[in-house]
Design a protein around this motif. Structure first.
Motif, mmCIF file in Angstrom:
data_model
loop_
_atom_site.group_PDB
_atom_site.id
_atom_site.type_symbol
_atom_site.label_atom_id
_atom_site.label_comp_id
_atom_site.label_asym_id
_atom_site.label_seq_id
_atom_site.Cartn_x
_atom_site.Cartn_y
_atom_site.Cartn_z
ATOM 1 N N MET A 16 16.683 8.895 -14.269
ATOM 2 C CA MET A 16 15.885 8.234 -13.232
ATOM 3 C C MET A 16 14.416 8.265 -13.638
ATOM 4 S SD MET A 16 15.485 9.187 -9.191
ATOM 5 C CE MET A 16 17.215 8.933 -8.886
ATOM 6 N N MET A 17 13.730 7.140 -13.464
ATOM 7 C CA MET A 17 12.308 7.071 -13.751
ATOM 8 C C MET A 17 11.534 7.872 -12.714
ATOM 9 S SD MET A 17 11.779 5.153 -16.448
ATOM 10 C CE MET A 17 10.114 4.541 -16.245
ATOM 11 N N THR A 18 10.509 8.594 -13.172
ATOM 12 C CA THR A 18 9.673 9.329 -12.224
ATOM 13 C C THR A 18 8.732 8.362 -11.521
ATOM 14 O OG1 THR A 18 7.987 9.777 -13.895
ATOM 15 C CG2 THR A 18 9.741 11.405 -13.635
ATOM 16 N N GLY A 19 8.216 8.807 -10.385
ATOM 17 C CA GLY A 19 7.253 7.996 -9.655
ATOM 18 C C GLY A 19 5.874 8.081 -10.281
ATOM 19 N N ILE A 20 4.932 7.368 -9.705
ATOM 20 C CA ILE A 20 3.546 7.347 -10.178
ATOM 21 C C ILE A 20 2.658 7.961 -9.102
ATOM 22 C CG2 ILE A 20 1.597 5.866 -10.826
ATOM 23 C CD1 ILE A 20 3.655 3.811 -11.809
ATOM 24 N N LEU A 21 1.731 8.801 -9.539
ATOM 25 C CA LEU A 21 0.722 9.329 -8.624
ATOM 26 C C LEU A 21 -0.524 8.453 -8.755
ATOM 27 C CD1 LEU A 21 -0.410 11.425 -6.651
ATOM 28 C CD2 LEU A 21 -1.089 12.799 -8.638
ATOM 29 N N TYR A 22 -0.838 7.728 -7.704
ATOM 30 C CA TYR A 22 -2.029 6.889 -7.678
ATOM 31 C C TYR A 22 -3.179 7.669 -7.039
ATOM 32 C CZ TYR A 22 1.048 2.893 -8.636
ATOM 33 O OH TYR A 22 1.951 2.024 -9.208
ATOM 34 N N VAL A 23 -4.304 7.742 -7.717
ATOM 35 C CA VAL A 23 -5.505 8.380 -7.169
ATOM 36 C C VAL A 23 -6.402 7.244 -6.671
ATOM 37 C CG1 VAL A 23 -7.436 9.922 -7.632
ATOM 38 C CG2 VAL A 23 -5.264 10.244 -8.839
ATOM 39 N N VAL A 24 -6.441 7.074 -5.360
ATOM 40 C CA VAL A 24 -6.995 5.858 -4.761
ATOM 41 C C VAL A 24 -8.341 6.125 -4.097
ATOM 42 C CG1 VAL A 24 -6.576 3.975 -3.145
ATOM 43 C CG2 VAL A 24 -4.643 5.033 -4.356
ATOM 44 N N ALA A 25 -9.355 5.399 -4.526
ATOM 45 C CA ALA A 25 -10.669 5.482 -3.884
ATOM 46 C C ALA A 25 -10.659 4.655 -2.603
ATOM 47 C CB ALA A 25 -11.749 4.970 -4.826
ATOM 48 N N THR A 26 -11.276 5.195 -1.566
ATOM 49 C CA THR A 26 -11.371 4.508 -0.279
ATOM 50 C C THR A 26 -12.849 4.354 0.101
ATOM 51 O OG1 THR A 26 -11.137 6.624 0.885
ATOM 52 C CG2 THR A 26 -9.125 5.331 0.526
ATOM 53 N N PRO A 27 -13.175 3.524 1.089
ATOM 54 C CA PRO A 27 -14.583 3.299 1.449
ATOM 55 C C PRO A 27 -15.300 4.587 1.864
ATOM 56 C CG PRO A 27 -13.198 1.596 2.402
ATOM 57 C CD PRO A 27 -12.264 2.633 1.843
ATOM 58 N N ILE A 28 -16.607 4.632 1.582
ATOM 59 C CA ILE A 28 -17.409 5.782 2.022
ATOM 60 C C ILE A 28 -18.082 5.510 3.359
ATOM 61 C CG2 ILE A 28 -17.803 6.655 -0.302
ATOM 62 C CD1 ILE A 28 -20.519 5.306 -0.326
ATOM 63 N N GLY A 29 -17.914 4.326 3.879
ATOM 64 C CA GLY A 29 -18.500 3.978 5.166
ATOM 65 C C GLY A 29 -17.999 2.632 5.646
ATOM 66 N N ASN A 30 -18.440 1.578 4.989
ATOM 67 C CA ASN A 30 -18.051 0.225 5.362
ATOM 68 C C ASN A 30 -16.614 -0.038 4.917
ATOM 69 O OD1 ASN A 30 -17.724 -2.619 5.519
ATOM 70 N ND2 ASN A 30 -19.936 -2.907 5.357
ATOM 71 N N LEU A 31 -15.716 -0.240 5.873
ATOM 72 C CA LEU A 31 -14.297 -0.403 5.553
ATOM 73 C C LEU A 31 -14.008 -1.663 4.743
ATOM 74 C CD1 LEU A 31 -12.565 0.776 8.864
ATOM 75 C CD2 LEU A 31 -13.094 2.083 6.803
ATOM 76 N N ASP A 32 -14.920 -2.630 4.771
ATOM 77 C CA ASP A 32 -14.725 -3.837 3.978
ATOM 78 C C ASP A 32 -14.838 -3.574 2.485
ATOM 79 O OD1 ASP A 32 -14.256 -5.529 6.105
ATOM 80 O OD2 ASP A 32 -16.372 -6.006 6.400
ATOM 81 N N ASP A 33 -15.272 -2.375 2.101
ATOM 82 C CA ASP A 33 -15.380 -2.032 0.684
ATOM 83 C C ASP A 33 -14.048 -1.651 0.052
ATOM 84 O OD1 ASP A 33 -18.098 -2.499 0.595
ATOM 85 O OD2 ASP A 33 -18.657 -0.424 0.980
ATOM 86 N N ILE A 34 -12.977 -1.601 0.841
ATOM 87 C CA ILE A 34 -11.662 -1.317 0.275
ATOM 88 C C ILE A 34 -11.279 -2.441 -0.688
ATOM 89 C CG2 ILE A 34 -10.386 -2.488 2.118
ATOM 90 C CD1 ILE A 34 -9.301 0.830 0.519
ATOM 91 N N THR A 35 -10.702 -2.102 -1.827
ATOM 92 C CA THR A 35 -10.336 -3.134 -2.798
ATOM 93 C C THR A 35 -8.949 -3.698 -2.468
ATOM 94 O OG1 THR A 35 -9.257 -1.618 -4.347
ATOM 95 C CG2 THR A 35 -11.651 -1.909 -4.560
ATOM 96 N N LYS A 36 -8.679 -4.886 -2.978
ATOM 97 C CA LYS A 36 -7.362 -5.494 -2.787
ATOM 98 C C LYS A 36 -6.279 -4.633 -3.437
ATOM 99 C CE LYS A 36 -8.808 -10.351 -2.453
ATOM 100 N NZ LYS A 36 -8.692 -11.704 -3.056
ATOM 101 N N ARG A 37 -6.577 -4.099 -4.611
ATOM 102 C CA ARG A 37 -5.588 -3.278 -5.307
ATOM 103 C C ARG A 37 -5.288 -2.017 -4.511
ATOM 104 N NH1 ARG A 37 -6.200 0.140 -10.866
ATOM 105 N NH2 ARG A 37 -3.974 0.482 -11.232
ATOM 106 N N ALA A 38 -6.325 -1.375 -3.971
ATOM 107 C CA ALA A 38 -6.105 -0.159 -3.179
ATOM 108 C C ALA A 38 -5.242 -0.471 -1.960
ATOM 109 C CB ALA A 38 -7.439 0.436 -2.754
ATOM 110 N N THR A 39 -5.521 -1.594 -1.305
ATOM 111 C CA THR A 39 -4.740 -1.987 -0.130
ATOM 112 C C THR A 39 -3.271 -2.186 -0.509
ATOM 113 O OG1 THR A 39 -6.675 -3.093 0.821
ATOM 114 C CG2 THR A 39 -4.528 -3.696 1.714
ATOM 115 N N HIS A 40 -3.045 -2.845 -1.636
ATOM 116 C CA HIS A 40 -1.673 -3.092 -2.085
ATOM 117 C C HIS A 40 -0.952 -1.782 -2.391
ATOM 118 C CE1 HIS A 40 1.700 -5.037 -4.102
ATOM 119 N NE2 HIS A 40 1.516 -4.211 -5.124
ATOM 120 N N VAL A 41 -1.630 -0.881 -3.107
ATOM 121 C CA VAL A 41 -1.002 0.389 -3.479
ATOM 122 C C VAL A 41 -0.681 1.214 -2.227
ATOM 123 C CG1 VAL A 41 -1.421 2.619 -4.579
ATOM 124 C CG2 VAL A 41 -1.989 0.503 -5.786
ATOM 125 N N LEU A 42 -1.609 1.308 -1.300
ATOM 126 C CA LEU A 42 -1.396 2.104 -0.088
ATOM 127 C C LEU A 42 -0.232 1.561 0.746
ATOM 128 C CD1 LEU A 42 -5.091 2.768 1.028
ATOM 129 C CD2 LEU A 42 -3.528 4.345 -0.130
#
Length: 282
Positions: free
Chosen positions: A1-27
């Motif tokens: 069985m393939m192991t999973g992936i640990l994603y280390v995801v940066a999130t906004p420091i204040g303004n929530l619109d700073d979230i990236t599309k990739r981060a949203t997809h991964v989460l």
């Protein structure tokens, strides 16, 4: 069985619109999100319309949570690691989990985004080609002052995080140890409504923070100019005087270690110099 992936995801420091599309997809796609504070992170997930389960991983429980999360990853589940704000592990928990994942040969993938230290540096107007991130200084004044003395001759730009209730004392200590004329940038509440980015001298910043209690609130980054290159080393006469004083109370090895911490000189060079001075004294 393939192991999973640990994603280390940066999130906004204040303004929530700073979230990236990739981060949203991964989460949205992972099996579980390991969060520093699930109550805080649930507001971000609600904003994004994501229902992925959250599990708490913070300073006080990380050691106990790591093995369970590693087992999930080994079973093929993907996991995202986030902190309350910004890039995980930058003065935040997560080191044990990432280290354990590497040890278990699990793929670790960074999902880049906001980081308060880098955001502050980018807007500081101070040299950014070489810098040192120092995180939070000690809470106790004596320990904080010792740390600052060890950095007084550092020529790289210095980046600190500081708690709002200690900011005034911290800046005052910096002015006393680094010099009142050293340039500094206060970066407060970055990307938020009351964002402040102020460049000044340390002396001017002491007055600014003391006179406006609003500057003693929120998330704070200090970016401090490095010492001039020609002042990074003490004059030999001063250095010899320090070594001779320390040699009165300490063996050579301990003398060299302490002198290195106080001056920024190399310990081995100080050991050799102390040995010469001791031989002359004898």
């Amino acid at each position: 069985m393939m192991t999973g992936i640990l994603y280390v995801v940066a999130t906004p420091i204040g303004n929530l619109d700073d979230i990236t599309k990739r981060a949203t997809h991964v989460l949205a796609q992972v099996a579980v999100i390991a969060a520093e504070d699930t109550r805080h992170s649930s507001r971000l997930l609600q904003f994004l319309g994501i229902n992925t389960p959250l599990v708490s991983v913070h300073d006080h429980n990380e050691a106990n949570q790591v093995q369970r999360l590693i087992q999930q990853l080994l079973a093929g589940e993907h996991i995202a690691l986030i902190s309350d704000a910004g890039t995980p592990l930058i003065s935040d928990p997560g080191y044990r989990l990432v280290a354990a994942a590497h040890h278990a040969h699990i793929q670790v993938v960074p999902v880049v985004g906001a980081c308060a230290a880098i955001a502050a540096l980018s807007a500081a107007g101070l040299p950014s080609d070489r810098f040192s991130f120092e995180g939070f200084l000690a809470a106790k004044a004596s320990q904080r002052q010792t740390q600052l003395k060890a950095l007084a001759n550092e020529s790289r730009t210095l980046i600190f995080y500081e708690a709002p209730h200690r900011i005034l004392e911290c800046v005052q200590d910096m002015a006393a140890i680094f010099g009142a004329d050293r340039r500094v940038v206060l970066a407060r509440e970055l990307t938020k409504t009351f964002e402040t980015i102020k460049q000044s001298t340390l002396a001017e910043l002491c007055v600014f923070v003391a006179s406006d209690t609003n500057q003693q609130r929120g998330e704070i980054v200090l970016v401090v100019e490095g010492a001039p290159e020609d002042s990074t080393l003490m004059a030999q006469k001063e250095l010899d005087a320090l070594l001779l004083k320390l040699l009165k109370y300490l063996p050579i090895k301990a003398c060299a270690q302490l002198a290195a911490e106080l001056t920024g000189h190399k310990k081995n060079a100080l050991y050799d110099r102390a040995l010469v001075l001791q031989t002359k004294a004898e």
